[in-house]
Design a protein around this motif. Structure first.
Motif, PDB file in Angstrom:
ATOM      1  N   ASN A   7       0.865  -1.179   0.037  1.00 19.41           N
ATOM      2  CA  ASN A   7      -0.013  -0.213   0.127  1.00 19.41           C
ATOM      3  C   ASN A   7       0.891   1.286  -0.141  1.00 19.41           C
ATOM      4  O   ASN A   7       0.477   2.240   0.728  1.00 19.41           O
ATOM      5  CB  ASN A   7      -0.879  -0.011   1.188  1.00 19.41           C
ATOM      6  N   GLY A   8       1.809   1.040  -0.768  1.00 16.54           N
ATOM      7  CA  GLY A   8       2.761   2.230  -1.035  1.00 16.54           C
ATOM      8  C   GLY A   8       2.370   3.489  -1.800  1.00 16.54           C
ATOM      9  O   GLY A   8       1.035   3.493  -2.026  1.00 16.54           O
ATOM     10  N   ARG A  21       3.605  10.883  -0.167  1.00 18.63           N
ATOM     11  CA  ARG A  21       4.117  11.796  -1.185  1.00 18.63           C
ATOM     12  C   ARG A  21       5.101  12.848  -0.530  1.00 18.63           C
ATOM     13  O   ARG A  21       6.069  13.094  -1.027  1.00 18.63           O
ATOM     14  CB  ARG A  21       3.159  12.394  -1.858  1.00 18.63           C
ATOM     15  N   LYS A  22       4.709  13.489   0.758  1.00 19.26           N
ATOM     16  CA  LYS A  22       5.273  14.569   1.412  1.00 19.26           C
ATOM     17  C   LYS A  22       6.771  14.013   1.730  1.00 19.26           C
ATOM     18  O   LYS A  22       7.669  14.659   1.736  1.00 19.26           O
ATOM     19  CB  LYS A  22       4.724  14.791   2.861  1.00 19.26           C
ATOM     20  N   ILE A  23       7.099  12.783   1.950  1.00 16.33           N
ATOM     21  CA  ILE A  23       8.139  12.232   2.312  1.00 16.33           C
ATOM     22  C   ILE A  23       9.070  11.783   1.212  1.00 16.33           C
ATOM     23  O   ILE A  23      10.132  12.023   0.965  1.00 16.33           O
ATOM     24  CB  ILE A  23       8.223  11.094   3.259  1.00 16.33           C
ATOM     25  N   VAL A  24       8.478  11.123   0.188  1.00 15.06           N
ATOM     26  CA  VAL A  24       9.185  10.764  -0.774  1.00 15.06           C
ATOM     27  C   VAL A  24       9.446  11.838  -2.025  1.00 15.06           C
ATOM     28  O   VAL A  24      10.403  11.660  -2.535  1.00 15.06           O
ATOM     29  CB  VAL A  24       8.364   9.425  -1.593  1.00 15.06           C
ATOM     30  N   ALA A  25       8.710  12.589  -2.466  1.00  7.54           N
ATOM     31  CA  ALA A  25       8.844  13.508  -3.505  1.00  7.54           C
ATOM     32  C   ALA A  25      10.107  14.166  -3.369  1.00  7.54           C
ATOM     33  O   ALA A  25      10.771  14.378  -4.433  1.00  7.54           O
ATOM     34  CB  ALA A  25       7.577  14.432  -3.458  1.00  7.54           C
ATOM     35  N   PRO A  26      10.414  14.907  -2.025  1.00  5.83           N
ATOM     36  CA  PRO A  26      11.348  15.770  -2.198  1.00  5.83           C
ATOM     37  C   PRO A  26      12.637  15.020  -2.449  1.00  5.83           C
ATOM     38  O   PRO A  26      13.733  15.751  -2.836  1.00  5.83           O
ATOM     39  CB  PRO A  26      11.444  16.140  -0.660  1.00  5.83           C
TER      40      PRO A  26
END
Length: 383
Positions: A7-8, A21-26
């Motif tokens: 459920n990523g 998304r807040k963690i991965v995107a940057p």
């Protein structure tokens, strides 16, 4: 796709998706990706050396090479080192198990070929469940090992794996089991999506360049003008227009992602079609990318020059070009994938000239992504 992606960030929705998304995107913003170029160049060196050795072993002039697994290893090494603080050799078991999962799914076309949609024979379901547990166990071992490494070295530098772990720990709404799933599922997603789709895209690019050697010449000519001291650098990437056009055209003709799916959250009208709330819409990307009404009568031809002035001028409706998806759910790894493809193709084309092997059999196949069904085989010569 749950056993493969959990459920990523690819499969989740709503607030849980936004949190991930807040963690991965940057970690995939362009300034971060540019800092990975040296690592990408280093990861490519064993592949170049291996192919040079193949030429020597096959007589010293030309070698017949099947590129797919070599590109997978290269891409896996890049994603491992960039995001998880390890090399491909450490993550080899994880990649191998994920590949086995992918192939188990693809043995029977789950999306469109199973009459009782979603229900698999017990034997196959057991195999999938066992592989899923093995993958999750291996990833969690890697997470704990990485955490221990950082404690021992007192390093303040955090890769994506540690940021995911930190995000899970800091989220009070997640219990112990949910925190572990949060980390493991996103690692699974990045391990798979981050290396498999990029490697497949590189294979398609090499197939098309092998068929059109004039574009190899064009890339080399541009490199001679752009590369300082004959070396690829971060600064030179933005000036590699020819290789960028080749990549864009390859992603148009053979996009690894087969579809974009969306659920209608309210009743919607699309032209003459009334879409009910809750209906799931599927957009088939390869069909959209080859529509003559959008791309012209040469829609099935390899013509990178159509991207000379960018995507906005390449077709009638720029929104019809979606190799990385579209909208807020646009693939977070787009910058990473494009830069890696530029680096890998630039290094290969500057080192070798190549043509398509007589052993190549053209058979695009859907195995969770659209890949060369029997691989890509090319004849390579050292420049």
């Amino acid at each position: 796709m749950a056993p493969l992606l959990g459920n990523g960030i690819v499969r989740s929705n709503g607030l849980f998706w936004a949190q991930q998304r807040k963690i991965v995107a940057p970690e995939f913003y362009m300034d971060k990706v540019k800092g990975m170029v040296r690592l990408m160049v280093e990861s490519a060196q064993p592949l170049l050396k291996k192919w040079e050795d193949c030429i020597e072993a096959q007589g010293g002039i030309v070698a017949d090479v099947k590129v797919d697994e070599d590109l997978r290893e290269l891409s896996a090494d890049v994603i491992s080192r960039a995001c998880f603080g390890s090399s491909y050799s450490k993550g080899k078991q994880i990649f191998s198990k994920l590949r086995s999962l992918q192939q188990t799914f693809s043995g029977q076309n789950i999306l469109f070929g199973v009459p009782n949609f979603g229900f698999l024979p017990a034997r196959k379901q057991n195999k999938i469940s066992n592989l899923e547990r093995e993958v999750e166990s291996l990833i969690w071992e890697a997470v704990k090992e990485r955490q221990q490494e950082c404690r021992e070295t007192s390093s303040s530098e955090k890769d994506l794996m540690l940021l995911l772990l930190e995000g899970a720990v800091n989220d009070q709404s997640l219990g112990k089991d949910a925190s572990k799933s949060f980390v493991v599922d996103n690692c699974k997603t990045i391990y798979f999506a981050g290396h498999e789709s990029t490697a497949v895209a590189a294979s398609w690019c090499l197939m098309l360049l092998a068929l059109h050697p004039e574009w190899q010449d064009g890339i080399r000519k541009e490199q001679a003008e752009v590369f300082k001291d004959g070396q690829l650098s971060v600064d030179s990437l933005n000036h590699l227009k020819t290789v960028t056009m080749v990549i864009q055209e390859a992603l148009r003709l053979y996009p690894p992602a087969a579809f974009v799916s969306r659920e209608a959250l309210e009743e919607t009208q699309l032209g003459n079609i009334a879409v009910s709330k809750g209906l799931c819409l599927w957009t088939l990307i390869p069909t959209l990318h080859r529509d003559p009404a959008v791309w012209g009568s040469d829609a099935n031809e390899f013509k990178p020059e159509r991207f000379t002035c960018g995507v906005s001028k390449a077709c009638k409706f720029p929104q019809a070009y979606i190799p990385f998806g579209v909208g807020p759910r646009l693939c977070l790894g787009k910058n990473f994938a494009m830069v890696e493809l530029k680096v890998v193709l630039s290094l290969i084309v500057s080192t070798f000239s190549f043509s398509l092997s007589p052993k190549y059999h053209h058979s695009p196949t859907y195995r969770m992504i659209v890949e060369p069904g029997e691989g890509v085989q090319i004849l390579i010569q050292k420049i």
